[in-house]
Design an enzyme around this catalytic site. Structure first.
Site, PDB file in Angstrom:
ATOM      1  N   ARG A  96       0.752  -1.167  -0.003  1.00  7.18           N
ATOM      2  CA  ARG A  96       0.018  -0.165  -0.095  1.00  7.18           C
ATOM      3  C   ARG A  96       0.893   1.129   0.278  1.00  7.18           C
ATOM      4  O   ARG A  96       0.329   2.389  -0.546  1.00  7.18           O
ATOM      5  CB  ARG A  96      -1.129  -0.103   1.334  1.00  7.18           C
ATOM      6  CG  ARG A  96      -2.128  -1.207   0.902  1.00  7.18           C
ATOM      7  CD  ARG A  96      -3.231  -1.063   1.843  1.00  7.18           C
ATOM      8  NE  ARG A  96      -2.749  -0.814   3.174  1.00  7.18           N
ATOM      9  CZ  ARG A  96      -3.752  -1.192   4.289  1.00  7.18           C
ATOM     10  NH1 ARG A  96      -4.743  -1.544   4.140  1.00  7.18           N
ATOM     11  NH2 ARG A  96      -3.366  -0.744   5.473  1.00  7.18           N
ATOM     12  N   GLU A 140       5.358  -9.697  15.682  1.00  6.01           N
ATOM     13  CA  GLU A 140       4.616 -10.037  16.956  1.00  6.01           C
ATOM     14  C   GLU A 140       4.818 -11.440  17.268  1.00  6.01           C
ATOM     15  O   GLU A 140       5.301 -11.963  18.538  1.00  6.01           O
ATOM     16  CB  GLU A 140       3.268  -9.759  17.112  1.00  6.01           C
ATOM     17  CG  GLU A 140       2.392  -9.995  18.593  1.00  6.01           C
ATOM     18  CD  GLU A 140       1.018  -9.531  18.584  1.00  6.01           C
ATOM     19  OE1 GLU A 140       0.417  -9.770  19.678  1.00  6.01           O
ATOM     20  OE2 GLU A 140       0.786  -8.759  17.625  1.00  6.01           O
TER      21      GLU A 140
END
Length: 178
Positions: free
Chosen positions: A64, A101
């Site tokens: 993006r 994460e």
């Protein structure tokens, strides 16, 4: 700083999608911006104004970051350099591994496209925790260039991505903040 009119138009256009892609996440869908060519043009004008005369190239983060980054580079008449996920670019590549994460990821650029001494703008659509953007900055520095600026359409203030990027001593700009 963006005009209040541009901010209002973007806030009215960007859709908030609750619990996507997982429960608890408030996804900011920027795709409606592309249905309004004038709004898109105004966003590019704003982002290009932030960088005018201050950079030598734009690096956009897959995928993006390409949506606005290419147009920023064209508006400023500077090169656009792809930062992609590992394995998407032909060799030779420069790479940077970073932690997620759960696990890790690698981003890459083609060797030789970022030149030593260049002042680089790193652009992505959204700044959240800053992990990918931090890795992109390290990738730029590894090739002898300087990260002069970071720009984003949206910054998520509660995730402290801005804090992670401060160590690069570069200007940080986002049009919207949620």
């Amino acid at each position: 700083m963006a005009s209040q009119e541009l901010i209002k138009r973007l806030e009215q256009t960007i859709e908030n999608i609750p619990d996507f892609p997982i429960p608890g996440i408030q996804f900011k869908d920027i795709s409606p911006i592309f249905l309004d060519p004038k709004l898109y043009e105004d966003v590019i004008t704003e982002l290009a104004a932030f960088s005018k005369g201050k950079i030598d190239a734009v690096c956009g983060i897959e995928s993006r970051g390409y949506l606005f980054g290419i147009a920023i580079a064209v508006a400023l008449e500077v090169p656009f350099i792809l930062i992609r996920k590992a394995g998407k670019l032909p060799p030779p590549v420069a790479s940077e591994k970073y932690d997620l994460e759960y696990g890790s990821a690698i981003i890459e650029t083609r060797e030789g496209q970022i030149k030593k001494g260049q002042r680089i703008l790193i652009h992505d659509d959204l700044l959240a925790t800053g992990g990918t953007t931090e890795a992109a900055a390290k990738l730029v520095e590894k090739q002898g260039a300087t990260v002069s600026q970071f720009s984003f359409l949206i910054g998520l203030k509660n995730l402290e991505g801005h804090e992670k990027l401060k160590k690069f001593n570069a200007e940080i700009y986002n049009i919207l903040e949620f």
